[in-house]
Write a protein that holds these residues in place. Structure first.
Motif, PDB file in Angstrom:
ATOM      1  N   PHE B 221     -42.545  84.879  38.770  1.00  0.00           N
ATOM      2  CA  PHE B 221     -41.769  84.028  39.207  1.00  0.00           C
ATOM      3  C   PHE B 221     -40.356  84.325  39.940  1.00  0.00           C
ATOM      4  N   PRO B 222     -40.157  83.706  41.402  1.00  0.00           N
ATOM      5  CA  PRO B 222     -39.273  84.370  41.639  1.00  0.00           C
ATOM      6  C   PRO B 222     -37.571  83.471  40.934  1.00  0.00           C
ATOM      7  N   LEU B 223     -36.704  84.550  40.393  1.00  0.00           N
ATOM      8  CA  LEU B 223     -35.199  83.599  39.710  1.00  0.00           C
ATOM      9  C   LEU B 223     -34.439  84.905  39.938  1.00  0.00           C
ATOM     10  N   GLU B 224     -33.216  83.463  41.046  1.00  0.00           N
ATOM     11  CA  GLU B 224     -32.312  84.349  40.817  1.00  0.00           C
ATOM     12  C   GLU B 224     -31.598  84.484  40.034  1.00  0.00           C
ATOM     13  N   ASN B 225     -31.319  84.088  38.974  1.00  0.00           N
ATOM     14  CA  ASN B 225     -31.072  84.503  37.648  1.00  0.00           C
ATOM     15  C   ASN B 225     -31.466  85.006  36.516  1.00  0.00           C
ATOM     16  N   VAL B 226     -31.347  86.152  36.195  1.00  0.00           N
ATOM     17  CA  VAL B 226     -31.583  86.759  34.905  1.00  0.00           C
ATOM     18  C   VAL B 226     -31.446  87.283  34.170  1.00  0.00           C
ATOM     19  N   VAL B 227     -30.713  87.169  32.985  1.00  0.00           N
ATOM     20  CA  VAL B 227     -30.060  86.740  32.195  1.00  0.00           C
ATOM     21  C   VAL B 227     -30.197  88.399  31.179  1.00  0.00           C
ATOM     22  N   THR B 263     -46.805  83.937  33.091  1.00  0.00           N
ATOM     23  CA  THR B 263     -46.591  84.311  33.962  1.00  0.00           C
ATOM     24  C   THR B 263     -44.748  83.093  33.748  1.00  0.00           C
ATOM     25  N   ILE B 264     -45.272  82.046  33.688  1.00  0.00           N
ATOM     26  CA  ILE B 264     -44.068  80.644  33.617  1.00  0.00           C
ATOM     27  C   ILE B 264     -43.419  81.188  32.636  1.00  0.00           C
ATOM     28  N   MET B 265     -44.125  81.423  31.550  1.00  0.00           N
ATOM     29  CA  MET B 265     -43.574  81.219  29.711  1.00  0.00           C
ATOM     30  C   MET B 265     -42.318  82.288  29.954  1.00  0.00           C
ATOM     31  N   SER B 266     -42.498  83.782  30.398  1.00  0.00           N
ATOM     32  CA  SER B 266     -41.715  84.858  30.933  1.00  0.00           C
ATOM     33  C   SER B 266     -40.973  84.528  31.488  1.00  0.00           C
ATOM     34  N   SER B 267     -41.185  83.560  32.441  1.00  0.00           N
ATOM     35  CA  SER B 267     -40.406  83.803  33.432  1.00  0.00           C
ATOM     36  C   SER B 267     -39.014  82.439  33.011  1.00  0.00           C
ATOM     37  N   PHE B 268     -39.137  81.922  31.953  1.00  0.00           N
ATOM     38  CA  PHE B 268     -38.558  80.971  31.225  1.00  0.00           C
ATOM     39  C   PHE B 268     -37.341  82.021  30.071  1.00  0.00           C
ATOM     40  N   ASN B 269     -38.277  82.831  29.470  1.00  0.00           N
ATOM     41  CA  ASN B 269     -37.898  83.648  29.126  1.00  0.00           C
ATOM     42  C   ASN B 269     -35.875  84.551  29.197  1.00  0.00           C
ATOM     43  N   VAL B 270     -36.907  85.263  30.466  1.00  0.00           N
ATOM     44  CA  VAL B 270     -35.634  85.238  31.256  1.00  0.00           C
ATOM     45  C   VAL B 270     -34.215  85.158  30.946  1.00  0.00           C
ATOM     46  N   GLU B 271     -34.059  83.650  31.096  1.00  0.00           N
ATOM     47  CA  GLU B 271     -33.543  82.926  31.996  1.00  0.00           C
ATOM     48  C   GLU B 271     -32.499  82.991  31.129  1.00  0.00           C
ATOM     49  N   SER B 272     -32.335  83.641  29.704  1.00  0.00           N
ATOM     50  CA  SER B 272     -31.388  83.344  28.718  1.00  0.00           C
ATOM     51  C   SER B 272     -31.154  84.445  27.731  1.00  0.00           C
ATOM     52  N   PHE B 273     -30.871  84.644  26.751  1.00  0.00           N
ATOM     53  CA  PHE B 273     -30.983  86.109  25.796  1.00  0.00           C
ATOM     54  C   PHE B 273     -31.640  85.022  24.129  1.00  0.00           C
ATOM     55  N   SER B 274     -32.176  85.902  23.849  1.00  0.00           N
ATOM     56  CA  SER B 274     -33.183  85.582  22.579  1.00  0.00           C
ATOM     57  C   SER B 274     -34.013  84.412  23.223  1.00  0.00           C
TER      58      SER B 274
END
Lengths: 299, 299
Positions: B221-227, B263-274
Motif C-alpha cells: 500500500f503506497p504510504l507517504e509517511n513511514v515511521v 498487506t493492509i495490516m502491515s501498512s498500518f504497522n509501519v505508520e508508527s513505532f512498536s
C-alpha cells in the motif's frame, strides 16, 4: 494518432548473465518506437553515423515506423557498453562514445511538427527543448530523463519540465530530483516543477502514476527468465505513449491503462538482448500477456 | 476458528527517522497476534521475563488475545536494539539479548494444542518443531524464518519445512535458501522442500504468493509517511493467517485475499513505532484502507 519520438539510437555492447553481445541495436528512441509501433505509427527523430547498418532501418520500416527524421551524419553511431551484475537491476557503464550524437541537429518536416503526441526520450534537455519549441500545438508531451542530466543540466531540465504534461522517471532519479526519500513526497515536489502527471518507474517492483492527489500503482509482470534489462524504461515509455496516441485519449483512466501496456511491453523487452523479442511480437502475444497479467493480480 | 501463534516477545529499542524509542513492545508473536486479532481469536505461545510490563498483557487481552501460554520466567525479557538507515528498508542490529528466550520451553493446554491454524513465527526451528509435534491434527501450518536460521540451522529448518503448508519468507532470504536469484525460480526450489504455498515478502515492493504453477502478486500500500518498518513482516503474517482462520478456508483464492489483508495490516504497522498504530485500529479503518487499496490498483 501518431507519435513523435525523439531520442538516441545506439549500437550497444552489453554483458549480462555471462553472455555478451556487441554493436547491437539500442538507444532510447529504438526501444520506445518499437514498443509504440504495436499501438500507433511512430516517427523517430534521431541521428546515426554512416556505419549504421541498413538492416536496422529496414526493421523499423517493417514495423511501420517513420524513419525519415533519422539523420545520417558522417562519423560513427553513438556507442554504449554496459555490464550487469547478477541481479540485472542496474548496468555499470563501461564506455560511452557519443560520436555523431554530440552534434545532433534534428530536422523535421512540417507534417512531423504537427504530430499531436510527443515523447522526448532520455537525451540532452537542450535537444528536448529544441524539438518542443518547433512542434506545432502538441496535445500531449511526455518526457524522460536520467541522473546524468539531473547532475549536469538541472537548470535546462527544470525549464523544460514546466512545459511537459508528463514526466517518466526512475525511482532513484525521482528521489535525486526531488530530494525526497519517499515516492509520494517526491511526486508532490515534481508536480510543482510542472508536469501534471508523473510516472515513477520502479524496475522489477513495478510503476506508479501520480495525478493531483490520486495514485495508481502496479507490479511488474513476474518473469522467470530475465535476459537483459537494457531499454526496459524506454520500452515502458514507448508502450505507454504509443497506447495513448493509438486511442487518442489523455485522461487519468486512459493513463492507467497506458501504464499497464508499458508494463506489458517492457516485460517482453527484458526477455532478450537488444530488440530481438520486442520486434518479433504479434498483437496476440500482447493480448495474451495482458490476460495473464490480469490473472496474476486478481483476487 | 482461532489461531495459535508461536514467536518472540521482545522489548525493542529502535532508532529510525532521527527518533529513538526504548524498551517498547515488539517481537514476532506480538505483531502477528495483534494483526490476527482483527480477524480471529489468537492464542500466543511465548516467554517473557519477570520485568515484562503488565500493561502489555492487558493490551493483548483487551484485543481478545489469549495470553495463557505466555510463560513468565525469572530473568529479563528478550531485548533487540536496531537502527534504520534513511530508506527504512532494513535495520542494522546493534544489540540482541536473548535473556529468558534462550531457555524457552513452551507449555500448552490441550485446548491450545487442538487449534486448527498454526503460525510458527520467526524463532529457532527447534522450537517450531517442538510446537508442531505436540499439536493435535492442525489444519493449516504457516512458518516464517530468517537469514540467521538459514545460516545456522539449515538442517533443522529443512526438516520442519517438509511438514508445513506455507512458508512466509523475505525476498533476500528466499534467494539465500534456494540459491536462486529470481523469485519464481526460488519458489520452485522451495516448493520441493515441502511447502505447498510460498509467500515471498518483498517489503515496499509488495508480496507474491506461489501455488503449484500459479502466481499471485501485489503491490504494497503506497504510504507517504513511514515511521518504522519493524515487525512489518510479522504483521503481514498475522493478518494473513488471522484472515484465513477467521473465514476457515485454505484454498488458493482465500490465500490471495489473505495476502491482501496481510498487506493492509502491515501498512498500518509501519505508520508508527512498536504496536501503537496496529493496536489502535477499528474494523472500519481496515475496510477503508482496503477500499483505498482497491482504488489504487484498479484500471
Amino acid at each position: 494518432m501518431s507519435v513523435l519520438i525523439v531520442g538516441s539510437v545506439a549500437l550497444d555492447t552489453i554483458e549480462a548473465n555471462d553472455k555478451k553481445i556487441k554493436d547491437s541495436l539500442g538507444g532510447s528512441a529504438m526501444y520506445a518506437s518499437m514498443a509504440a509501433s504495436y499501438f500507433t505509427k511512430p516517427s523517430v527523430v534521431a541521428v546515426v553515423g554512416n556505419d549504421f547498418p541498413g538492416k536496422y532501418i529496414h526493421l523499423l520500416n517493417k514495423h511501420n515506423i517513420d524513419t525519415s527524421a533519422i539523420a545520417i551524419s558522417s562519423g560513427k553511431t553513438f556507442r554504449w557498453h554496459g555490464k550487469y551484475s547478477c541481479d540485472l537491476n542496474q548496468a555499470k557503464t563501461l564506455d560511452t562514445k557519443l560520436n555523431v550524437f554530440a552534434d545532433f541537429n534534428p530536422i523535421l518536416s512540417v507534417e512531423q511538427r504537427k504530430i499531436k503526441y510527443l515523447f522526448l526520450a532520455n537525451v540532452d534537455p537542450n535537444i528536448q527543448k529544441t524539438i518542443l519549441n518547433i512542434m506545432i500545438n502538441p496535445k500531449f508531451v511526455a518526457l524522460d530523463t536520467m541522473n546524468f542530466w539531473i547532475n549536469t543540466k538541472i537548470k535546462e531540465l527544470k525549464e523544460i519540465l514546466k512545459k511537459v504534461d508528463l514526466l517518466l522517471i526512475n525511482e532513484d532519479e525521482a528521489v535525486q530530483l526531488s530530494k525526497q526519500n519517499n515516492i509520494i513526497k517526491a511526486a508532490k515536489v515534481i508536480q510543482k516543477l510542472g508536469p501534471k502527471y508523473i510516472v515513477i518507474k520502479r524496475g522489477k517492483s513495478g510503476a506508479t502514476l501520480f495525478y493531483k492527489n490520486s495514485i495508481f500503482s502496479t507490479i511488474s509482470f513476474p518473469l522467470e527468465n530475465v535476459v537483459d534489462t537494457t531499454g526496459a524504461g524506454d520500452t515502458f515509455a514507448g508502450g505507454f505513449i504509443g497506447y495513448l496516441a493509438g486511442i487518442n485519449k489523455t485522461d487519468f483512466n486512459s493513463l492507467k491503462k497506458a501504464v499497464i501496456y508499458g508494463t506489458i511491453m517492457s516485460s517482453f523487452n527484458v526477455e532478450s538482448f537488444s530488440l530481438k523479442r520486442l520486434s518479433s511480437l504479434k498483437k496476440k502475444d500482447i493480448n495474451k500477456r495482458l490476460k495473464e497479467f490480469k490473472q496474476v493480480i486478481k483476487f
